[in-house]
Design an enzyme around this catalytic site. Structure first.
Site, PDB file in Angstrom:
ATOM      1  N   LYS A  92       4.820   7.542  -3.395  1.00 27.30           N
ATOM      2  CA  LYS A  92       5.472   6.306  -2.950  1.00 27.30           C
ATOM      3  C   LYS A  92       6.287   6.570  -1.683  1.00 27.30           C
ATOM      4  O   LYS A  92       6.608   7.708  -1.355  1.00 27.30           O
ATOM      5  CB  LYS A  92       6.406   5.774  -4.052  1.00 27.30           C
ATOM      6  CG  LYS A  92       5.765   5.645  -5.432  1.00 27.30           C
ATOM      7  CD  LYS A  92       4.613   4.670  -5.453  1.00 27.30           C
ATOM      8  CE  LYS A  92       3.974   4.611  -6.825  1.00 27.30           C
ATOM      9  NZ  LYS A  92       2.694   3.881  -6.821  1.00 27.30           N
ATOM     10  N   ASP A  93       6.645   5.474  -1.033  1.00 22.88           N
ATOM     11  CA  ASP A  93       7.427   5.554   0.200  1.00 22.88           C
ATOM     12  C   ASP A  93       8.714   6.340   0.024  1.00 22.88           C
ATOM     13  O   ASP A  93       9.318   6.338  -1.053  1.00 22.88           O
ATOM     14  CB  ASP A  93       7.805   4.149   0.664  1.00 22.88           C
ATOM     15  CG  ASP A  93       6.851   3.646   1.720  1.00 22.88           C
ATOM     16  OD1 ASP A  93       5.702   3.374   1.375  1.00 22.88           O
ATOM     17  OD2 ASP A  93       7.270   3.531   2.887  1.00 22.88           O
ATOM     18  N   ARG A  94       9.144   6.963   1.107  1.00 23.46           N
ATOM     19  CA  ARG A  94      10.471   7.566   1.100  1.00 23.46           C
ATOM     20  C   ARG A  94      11.531   6.485   1.281  1.00 23.46           C
ATOM     21  O   ARG A  94      12.432   6.370   0.450  1.00 23.46           O
ATOM     22  CB  ARG A  94      10.606   8.608   2.209  1.00 23.46           C
ATOM     23  CG  ARG A  94      12.045   9.120   2.315  1.00 23.46           C
ATOM     24  CD  ARG A  94      12.190  10.288   3.256  1.00 23.46           C
ATOM     25  NE  ARG A  94      13.543  10.812   3.139  1.00 23.46           N
ATOM     26  CZ  ARG A  94      13.870  12.065   3.381  1.00 23.46           C
ATOM     27  NH1 ARG A  94      12.955  12.921   3.722  1.00 23.46           N
ATOM     28  NH2 ARG A  94      15.119  12.462   3.265  1.00 23.46           N
ATOM     29  N   LYS A 109      12.687  -2.766   6.261  1.00 19.02           N
ATOM     30  CA  LYS A 109      13.377  -1.563   5.775  1.00 19.02           C
ATOM     31  C   LYS A 109      14.649  -1.258   6.553  1.00 19.02           C
ATOM     32  O   LYS A 109      14.962  -0.097   6.834  1.00 19.02           O
ATOM     33  CB  LYS A 109      12.455  -0.343   5.813  1.00 19.02           C
ATOM     34  CG  LYS A 109      11.209  -0.452   4.948  1.00 19.02           C
ATOM     35  CD  LYS A 109      10.420   0.844   4.979  1.00 19.02           C
ATOM     36  CE  LYS A 109       9.176   0.760   4.156  1.00 19.02           C
ATOM     37  NZ  LYS A 109       8.410   2.022   4.145  1.00 19.02           N
ATOM     38  N   ALA A 112       4.547   3.756  -0.266  1.00 15.19           N
ATOM     39  CA  ALA A 112       4.372   2.998  -1.471  1.00 15.19           C
ATOM     40  C   ALA A 112       3.015   2.419  -1.599  1.00 15.19           C
ATOM     41  O   ALA A 112       2.450   2.339  -2.658  1.00 15.19           O
ATOM     42  CB  ALA A 112       5.401   1.898  -1.513  1.00 15.19           C
TER      43      ALA A 112
END
Length: 741
Positions: free
Chosen positions: A277-279, A66, A2
């Protein structure tokens, strides 16, 4: 990722000593186990040059980052400062309603393509029609159109290109252009055609002939020659359909490739976006699709798993990497612990959290953080993408290929043992198995069948080397290594050398802070275009010239320290001792170069540190910062500039919450808000995971969570901001996840 705005790097690899020509591409380059101490977060940070803190004396705290993907929310910020949110969902209506709307739109388009309803006969142009045309187009265009209409009727077998056309004056408003197109079709019964040109002028010409059966090309009403849809792409707003992409626990490219495959389009030509973006997170961003209509996305949106599409709008332009102002983050840190919490109740710990996080945020908002490249830039295994970059820059292309085609033995063991409990993603297991298959047999087909499509670099290399699989083993040892690397998409291929630049930059930034802190010293670099009003001599600076007589310019792209300047050239210059002591500059003005042949280096001991670090074979690969040109143009590094320091835009805010259930959502996603408002079809509740023994017995521990909200500019890493705030106390949760759309 991200917080980064570059394309995702290939799957990280591990360092392996090669024996040059003695190894064929099929020889395994197996990495050390991922369980060794070198993979600890601190060790990985040290290896990436991330060593200093701005405020090392401030107390940090520990928390899990996360633990659930909904704990990491990222919303893109567009250049005008708006934060992008999912405000509606394409396909949120009932299936029968969707089908009816799509059918109605398709029917309307087909009807528009069949206009005029009558082919024979002549429509009389009334005085009222003439008056409308003159009021809309003026006398010149009106007279030409009426004359052209007569010629078309008199010569029904002529092709449209045999007739002249005319260009109107520009129409500033879209509504006026729409009315003008409709008027041409109505007055001339479809025998004349109109289209919007560059500059918003309208071109009026003959409509191609049409056959009643619609079988022949070049006949009246042919789809190929007429405008698409009722009024053409321009009357929809442009040929690029922009939409908001909301995704959960998925790579940006994974979803983009699926959408492109369903549209039967090439992703790199037809779909564009501002940044990946982040996974592991919930992310919201804008995507542009070239020459795609809304009804084409309808069925695709219904097939998306853990992703949604909304906010459709036609625009005149695509999106490019970097077309954003930054990202807004809402980060939930679970199971937080603080200095001095021993013996306190959960409520008391929550109050302690506020007393620690509050002052830490005040310092964070004021003093900022070192603008390190985050660990995402370097991969997640023991060897990183910069190791590949060093080999490429040193001309060891076979070694670079072998590093890319390496894998963790843990991943392979998990792939080969169905009872394995090792926490490795299914994609990583399949990747390891595919590369092992390639190394073992040297045949591309079986390996590519196993390799997930999102591993583009590995797939491209194996495909390129696979054409030689009928040759002998000895011949394969002389494979085209440069060709194999060139087969990798350029944006991914450049990630390796950019990762090396990032390693150097991180190491320099840490050294610069450790030696001088936030003090501005002589020889520090600032961007010329940012400080013209502060310069002693207000005359425009002379262009900087390098050793080869070329002007020093900052390359475009993700290496830029900030968005494009209005000047053709963006340069940095060193401050004099008087300027450094003047108080006109602060630490947030200082930039550090990424090594390249078109950059200035600091005119102080930090400039010398570039030479010392890069020249060290063990730390910097034995390279020369002033010799970054290569015969292979793609790996010649021109360099760039990056701000040494960063801080959140508008300041960061926080909230402390207590909870007992690890599966409890502590913040709402955009989609959950729409579901609550009835604007999106509610999803079935997620199944709760079985907890530990205490939870199974009904005893649940109260825990403290800290929720942070802040905005960062482009190419600034949220993980590096958290590192400064928490003093390295963030523990990244290691999930097991499966790939999917």
């Amino acid at each position: 990722m991200a917080e980064r705005e570059e394309l995702p790097s290939d799957r990280p690899v591990k360092r392996q000593k090669l024996s040059g020509e003695e190894q064929a591409p099929a020889a395994a380059a197996v990495a050390p186990t991922a369980a060794n101490d070198a993979n600890s977060e601190v060790e990985r940070e040290i290896r990436a040059g991330i060593t200093a803190h701005v405020n090392p004396d401030a107390p940090g705290f520990a928390g899990v980052l996360k633990q659930r993907y909904v704990d990491f929310l990222v919303n893109e910020i567009v250049p005008d400062g708006r934060v992008i949110h999912l405000e509606d969902v394409l396909g949120a209506k009932k299936p029968e309603e969707q089908a009816a709307e799509v059918k109605e739109e398709e029917a309307a388009e087909k009807q528009a393509e069949k206009e005029p309803p009558k082919e024979e006969g002549k429509k009389e142009i009334s005085p009222e029609d003439i008056a409308k045309l003159q009021a809309t187009f003026g006398e010149r265009v009106t007279n030409f159109a009426v004359s052209l209409y007569e010629k078309v009727l008199s010569n029904p077998q002529k092709k449209a290109r045999d007739f002249d056309s005319i260009l109107s004056e520009p129409f500033a408003e879209k509504e006026d252009r729409t009315a003008a197109h409709q008027l041409i079709r109505e007055v001339f019964a479809g025998r004349l055609d109109s289209s919007t040109q560059n500059g918003n002028a309208i071109k009026v010409g003959a409509t191609p002939p049409r056959n009643r059966n619609n079988n022949n090309r070049g006949k009246w009403g042919s789809n190929e020659n007429g405008p698409k849809g009722k009024l053409g792409w321009d009357e929809l707003g442009g040929e690029y359909l922009h939409f908001t992409l909301y995704k959960e626990n998925k790579d940006t490219m994974e979803v983009i490739y699926f959408i492109a495959s369903q549209l039967k389009l090439q992703q790199h030509k037809h779909l564009s976006f501002a940044g990946t973006k982040d996974r592991r997170g919930v992310t919201v961003q804008r995507v542009a699709a070239k020459r795609v209509r809304a009804h084409q996305l309808e069925p695709i949106s219904r097939r998306l798993n853990n992703a949604r599409i909304g906010g459709l709008k036609h625009e005149q332009h695509p999106l490019s990497l970097g077309d954003l102002a930054g990202n807004e983050f809402v980060i939930t840190l679970r199971d937080c612990h603080f200095p001095g919490e021993e013996g306190k109740t959960c409520a008391e710990r929550a109050e302690l959290a506020k007393s620690i996080v509050g002052p830490a945020l005040e310092s964070f908002n004021t003093r900022g953080f070192i603008n390190y490249y985050g660990l995402q830039r370097f991969g997640s295994f023991a060897s990183s993408t910069d190791a590949v970059g060093v080999r490429i820059l040193n001309g060891d292309l076979s070694g670079a290929v072998s590093l890319i085609l390496s894998y963790s033995p843990d991943a392979l063991a998990a792939a080969q043992d169905p009872n394995s409990t090792v926490m490795v993603s299914s994609d990583d297991k399949n990747r390891a198995l595919a590369i092992h298959t390639w190394h073992s047999g040297g045949r591309a087909g079986p390996a590519l069948d196993l390799l997930p499509k999102r591993f583009q670099a590995e797939r491209s290399i194996i495909q390129h080397l696979g054409w030689e699989e009928k040759r002998t083993r000895e011949q394969r040892r002389k494979s085209d290594w440069q060709g194999a690397l060139q087969a990798v998409p350029r944006n991914l291929r450049m990630m390796y050398t950019h990762a090396y630049q990032s390693l150097v930059w991180n190491s320099v930034a840490a050294t610069r802070w450790q030696r001088f802190g936030d003090k501005v010293v002589a020889g520090d670099l600032v961007l010329v275009h940012e400080h013209r009003d502060k310069e002693v001599n207000s005359e425009p600076a002379e262009p900087e010239i390098d050793a080869d007589g070329e002007v020093v310019i900052l390359p475009s792209g993700e290496d830029m320290a900030k968005g494009p300047a209005t000047d053709a050239f963006e340069r940095a210059r060193a401050l004099s001792a008087d300027e450094a002591a003047s108080g006109k500059y602060n630490v947030f003005d200082i930039v550090l170069p990424l090594p390249g042949f078109d950059v200035e280096y600091p005119a102080n001991e930090i400039g010398q540190f570039y030479k010392d670090f890069m020249g060290d074979k063990e730390r910097g690969g034995g390279l020369d910062p002033h010799d970054m040109r290569r015969r292979w143009k793609d790996i010649s590094l021109s360099g760039g500039y990056r701000k040494m320091m960063a801080r959140p835009v508008g300041g960061a805010a926080f909230e402390v919450k207590t909870y007992t259930n690890d599966e409890e959502d502590l913040v709402e996603t955009d989609l959950q808000k729409l579901e609550k408002e009835g604007k999106a079809t509610p999803r079935p509740p997620r199944e709760a995971k079985t907890g530990g023994d205490e939870q199974m017995e009904g005893v649940q521990e109260e825990k403290v969570a800290v929720i942070l909200k802040f905005q960062l500019g482009t190419s600034q890493y949220a993980t590096m901001a958290l590192r400064e705030l928490m003093k390295g106390g963030a523990t990244a949760y290691q999930p097991e996840y499966n790939a999917g759309r």
